[in-house]
Design an enzyme around this catalytic site. Structure first.
Site, PDB file in Angstrom:
ATOM      1  N   HIS A   1     -26.239  45.537   6.429  1.00  9.55           N
ATOM      2  CA  HIS A   1     -26.608  44.373   5.355  1.00  9.55           C
ATOM      3  C   HIS A   1     -27.178  44.798   4.000  1.00  9.55           C
ATOM      4  CE1 HIS A   1     -26.064  42.261   9.339  1.00  9.55           C
ATOM      5  NE2 HIS A   1     -26.203  41.173   8.693  1.00  9.55           N
TER       6      HIS A   1
ATOM      7  N   ASP B   1     -19.447  45.109   2.642  1.00 13.05           N
ATOM      8  CA  ASP B   1     -20.747  44.745   3.672  1.00 13.05           C
ATOM      9  C   ASP B   1     -20.150  43.868   4.718  1.00 13.05           C
ATOM     10  OD1 ASP B   1     -23.012  43.345   4.912  1.00 13.05           O
ATOM     11  OD2 ASP B   1     -24.077  44.684   3.247  1.00 13.05           O
ATOM     12  N   GLY B   2     -20.490  43.939   6.157  1.00 15.36           N
ATOM     13  CA  GLY B   2     -20.111  43.442   7.178  1.00 15.36           C
ATOM     14  C   GLY B   2     -20.533  41.779   7.162  1.00 15.36           C
ATOM     15  N   HIS B   3     -21.547  41.451   6.314  1.00 17.75           N
ATOM     16  CA  HIS B   3     -21.787  40.130   6.064  1.00 17.75           C
ATOM     17  C   HIS B   3     -21.766  39.801   4.780  1.00 17.75           C
ATOM     18  CE1 HIS B   3     -23.784  36.495   6.317  1.00 17.75           C
ATOM     19  NE2 HIS B   3     -24.146  36.486   7.372  1.00 17.75           N
TER      20      HIS B   3
ATOM     21  N   HIS C   1     -17.226  35.245  12.796  1.00 13.53           N
ATOM     22  CA  HIS C   1     -18.866  34.814  12.619  1.00 13.53           C
ATOM     23  C   HIS C   1     -18.686  33.527  11.388  1.00 13.53           C
ATOM     24  CE1 HIS C   1     -22.777  34.877  11.057  1.00 13.53           C
ATOM     25  NE2 HIS C   1     -23.241  35.701  12.182  1.00 13.53           N
TER      26      HIS C   1
ATOM     27  N   GLU D   1     -21.808  34.207  17.384  1.00 13.46           N
ATOM     28  CA  GLU D   1     -22.013  33.192  16.276  1.00 13.46           C
ATOM     29  C   GLU D   1     -20.450  32.563  15.780  1.00 13.46           C
ATOM     30  OE1 GLU D   1     -26.394  33.979  15.016  1.00 13.46           O
ATOM     31  OE2 GLU D   1     -24.776  35.164  13.882  1.00 13.46           O
TER      32      GLU D   1
ATOM     33  N   GLU E   1     -24.896  26.747  14.168  1.00 15.52           N
ATOM     34  CA  GLU E   1     -26.223  27.244  13.539  1.00 15.52           C
ATOM     35  C   GLU E   1     -26.486  26.688  12.203  1.00 15.52           C
ATOM     36  OE1 GLU E   1     -27.608  31.360  11.520  1.00 15.52           O
ATOM     37  OE2 GLU E   1     -25.635  31.575  12.533  1.00 15.52           O
TER      38      GLU E   1
ATOM     39  N   CYS F   1     -27.699  27.750   9.391  1.00 13.68           N
ATOM     40  CA  CYS F   1     -27.127  28.285   8.406  1.00 13.68           C
ATOM     41  C   CYS F   1     -25.881  28.118   8.038  1.00 13.68           C
ATOM     42  CB  CYS F   1     -27.424  30.034   8.515  1.00 13.68           C
ATOM     43  SG  CYS F   1     -28.961  30.647   8.113  1.00 13.68           S
TER      44      CYS F   1
ATOM     45  N   CYS G   1     -33.433  33.750   9.601  1.00 10.42           N
ATOM     46  CA  CYS G   1     -32.606  33.352   8.434  1.00 10.42           C
ATOM     47  C   CYS G   1     -32.628  32.230   8.132  1.00 10.42           C
ATOM     48  CB  CYS G   1     -31.116  33.958   8.888  1.00 10.42           C
ATOM     49  SG  CYS G   1     -30.511  33.419  10.288  1.00 10.42           S
ATOM     50  N   CYS G   2     -32.834  31.229   9.195  1.00 10.98           N
ATOM     51  CA  CYS G   2     -32.408  29.727   8.935  1.00 10.98           C
ATOM     52  C   CYS G   2     -33.620  28.956   8.065  1.00 10.98           C
ATOM     53  CB  CYS G   2     -32.233  29.028  10.338  1.00 10.98           C
ATOM     54  SG  CYS G   2     -30.671  29.318  10.972  1.00 10.98           S
TER      55      CYS G   2
END
Length: 660
Positions: free
Chosen positions: A161, A213-215, A271, A323, A339, A341, A416-417
């Site tokens: 991340h 990046d994986g996200h 995701h 997710e 979620e 987010c 995160c949320c």
């Protein structure tokens, strides 16, 4: 056919409007940017009503609590250790904890753009200085890797991340610069972006890392940094990252959006938040470059998502495991992930799609998600949160606790949320209206002042409404060019079956006022004082799902206006909810309850409790041999807005109700 005028709410009060709201929000489209966008976003000055109330809770409670919560969770401690002003070990469970600081800084910056707050400004200054002190000389910053990994960089792109955190830092810096005009945090972000640009590039570029990046997150942030600074390298870097997904750089996993290139994808997968952030970036790139292939992919994937992978609340994500979106029409109730987010990411992406295309359907989804799947994520008092937003909590539910609890939580290990909610709520005025060369477009109905300009001439409309409780929306022209006509476009929501509109002294119904692609367009030479009243039909609706949604076959959901409703056990003493059945032969009624949940309109429906015979040790029996049911116990069902659930006693809840 003309009808007599009706009674409508007065225009909003001009007393105590939000102060100094910034004219530029999270998406800047205007001179020099957004050349391929159909619409330009406007800032709305909220004054009264539903969303003003929710935003005041955010401003007075949620955002001010941020520094204390970040302190107790260790996020700020990590930055101090890296900056050399404290000693200790890394605190936190995940490598992305820095991003929570950046999301809070973004929220606080948008808040400062609207209201002066010396204490909040001092907190922002203190944390901005801390972030700047923690940055390394070459621009790199990530406390997880600096404290736990011996300073190694970009060796774990799937999970680390690093670029995700950089993206949230950039977005916070852009917000801070737009809100305050100061460049301290923007300078930090530019140094980090320049560092990333020096490291990442395609094969043959001479740069050391070809990776992603994986996200996804940095991609859309880089586009906005380009819009803020005019530095084209940031736009090029965003394009490189978006196009490298789907080429196996992360092992080809759908979870990380690496199974298929976005340009070739036919469905959303993996995701949910990662997919949506990547699609927001693709939409930004199409807006800036005119890339028709990216635009087509975004339109195709949005259509696939809404048709088969979106819950009635606007929630997204069927699987707790990874997710994940799940399969088409796999939309469970009690195991819905949804979620918070993901709801936020959906709103951010759909707004970009609305601006790019000018189509109302994207704002239809924004409205549904705002009032339901997003707003349920924060408690009415602004102090407690939901990470996941299920559509059912069963009788006798044993809650596992933790981040995936169906009970509201003060903070999360993976937090995160909450700051994500804060930043969207603080910038919400930028998601409500737009302009083009021909006029203004009202996407969402709130009480306030909608203002823009046409060829340099000011245009302003004030709106007064008690939406979503009432369907009457009164609009008064405040400023208008005297020398030419322009178009006031009003979105007629997808759920609205009937409406009437009054222009001056003449009232028209739907047959006299054609709606084109969701827009009711009123073109004329407007003058200050001209008045329009749109009345949306607000009768309660019983909604059924596509029959391929197995989880809710034979059930209905109650809706009214933009709101989805649910039953809570606390309103139905004497038993649980799992044996309740709604009677669809009797129309539901509406009852406003100023005493309940801060003041809500409830929907009251007829129903009964099923008498379920004892099944013995085995709960299954042959259908054709089943005994006739005993007479049912009549019952009045009281449904509350879904966003307000879990604000009283713990207990069962359900959105979808079996029919008799």
């Amino acid at each position: 056919m003309p009808r007599p005028p009706s009674t409508v709410p007065p225009p909003p009060s001009s007393a105590s409007p939000e102060r100094g709201h910034g004219s530029t929000g999270p998406v800047r489209l205007g001179p020099g940017t957004g050349a391929h966008a159909a619409l330009t976003p406007l800032a709305v000055e909220l004054r009264d009503g539903f969303w003003n109330t929710r935003r005041q809770v955010n401003a007075r409670t949620s955002v001010p609590q941020g520094p204390g919560l970040l302190e107790s969770a260790g996020n700020l401690h990590n930055l101090r250790v890296v900056a050399g002003t404290a000693e200790g070990e890394f605190k936190g469970a995940y490598p992305f904890v820095d991003s929570d600081v950046y999301k809070w800084l973004e929220a606080a910056s948008w808040q400062l753009a609207q209201q002066e707050d010396e204490a909040l400004a001092a907190d922002v200054d203190r944390i901005v200085a801390l972030v700047a002190a923690a940055q390394q000389s070459d621009g790199y910053l990530n406390t997880w890797f600096q404290l736990l990994k011996g300073g190694e960089r970009y060796k774990d792109l799937r999970w680390g991340h690093e670029l995700y955190c950089a993206g949230h830092l950039i977005q916070a810096a852009v917000a801070h610069h737009r809100a305050t005009g100061r460049s301290e945090l923007l300078d930090v972000a530019r140094r980090f972006a320049d560092h990333v640009d020096s490291v990442f590039g395609p094969p043959g570029s001479g740069k050391p890392v070809d990776g992603i990046d994986g996200h996804p997150e940095i991609e859309t942030a880089l586009v906005e940094l380009y819009r803020e600074t005019g530095e084209h390298r940031y736009l090029d870097l965003a394009g490189y990252f978006v196009d490298r997904f789907g080429h196996g750089l992360l092992g080809g996993e759908a979870y990380c959006q690496d199974r298929v290139p976005l340009r070739e994808a036919t469905d959303v997968e993996g995701h949910a938040v990662r997919q949506l952030y990547l699609l927001a970036a693709a939409t930004d790139l199409a807006t800036e470059t005119g890339d028709g292939e990216l635009r087509a992919a975004a339109e195709r994937l949005w259509a696939a998502m809404t048709a088969a992978k979106t819950h009635v609340t606007g929630g997204l994500g069927a699987h707790h495991d990874e997710e994940d979106f799940g399969d088409p029409y796999e939309l469970p109730n009690e195991r819905a992930y949804c979620e918070t987010c993901a709801a936020i990411a959906s709103i951010q992406w759909s707004w970009r799609m609305a601006l790019l295309t000018g189509e109302a359907r994207y704002s239809d989804l924004i409205e549904r998600t705002l009032y339901n799947g997003f707003l349920s994520g924060v408690s009415l008092d602004g102090e407690r949160w939901l990470y996941v937003n299920p559509l059912q909590v069963r009788d006798g539910h044993t809650d596992p606790g933790g981040d995936q609890s169906a009970r509201r939580t003060r903070w999360f290990r993976c937090a995160c949320c909450p700051p994500n909610v804060m930043r969207l709520m603080a910038s919400l005025q930028h998601y409500l209206a737009s302009a083009d060369a021909g006029g203004l477009q009202i996407h969402q109905y709130v009480s306030g002042r909608y203002a823009g300009d046409l060829a340099g001439t000011p245009v302003a409309v004030t709106v007064g409404t008690d939406y979503p409780w009432q369907g009457a929306i009164a609009l008064t022209v405040e400023e208008s060019p005297a020398d030419r006509p322009w178009t006031l476009s009003l979105r007629v929501p997808q759920w609205c079956r009937d409406f009437r509109i009054q222009v001056g002294e003449t009232v028209y119904d739907r047959s006299d006022a054609p709606v084109t692609d969701g827009w009711l367009r009123l073109e004329r030479s407007w003058a200050p004082g001209d008045r329009v009243v749109l009345e949306l039909g607000m009768e309660p609706r019983l909604t059924t799902a596509d029959p391929r949604v197995d989880a809710v076959r034979g059930c209905v959901a109650i809706e009214r206006g933009p709101l989805v409703y649910c039953l809570e056990q606390v309103d139905h003493p004497g038993g649980g909810l799992d044996d309740m059945v709604i009677d669809t032969t009797r129309p539901p009624a509406v009852k406003h309850r100023p005493d309940l949940l801060g003041g809500v309109t409830t929907v009251v429906a007829a129903g009964h409790r099923r008498h379920i015979p004892e099944a013995g040790w085995w709960p299954y029996r042959t259908a054709e041999g089943a005994e006739a049911p005993e007479p049912a116990e009549p019952l009045e069902l009281t449904a509350i807005p879904y966003y307000a659930w879990a604000n009283r006693r713990d207990g069962s809840m359900r959105v979808w109700l079996p029919t008799s």
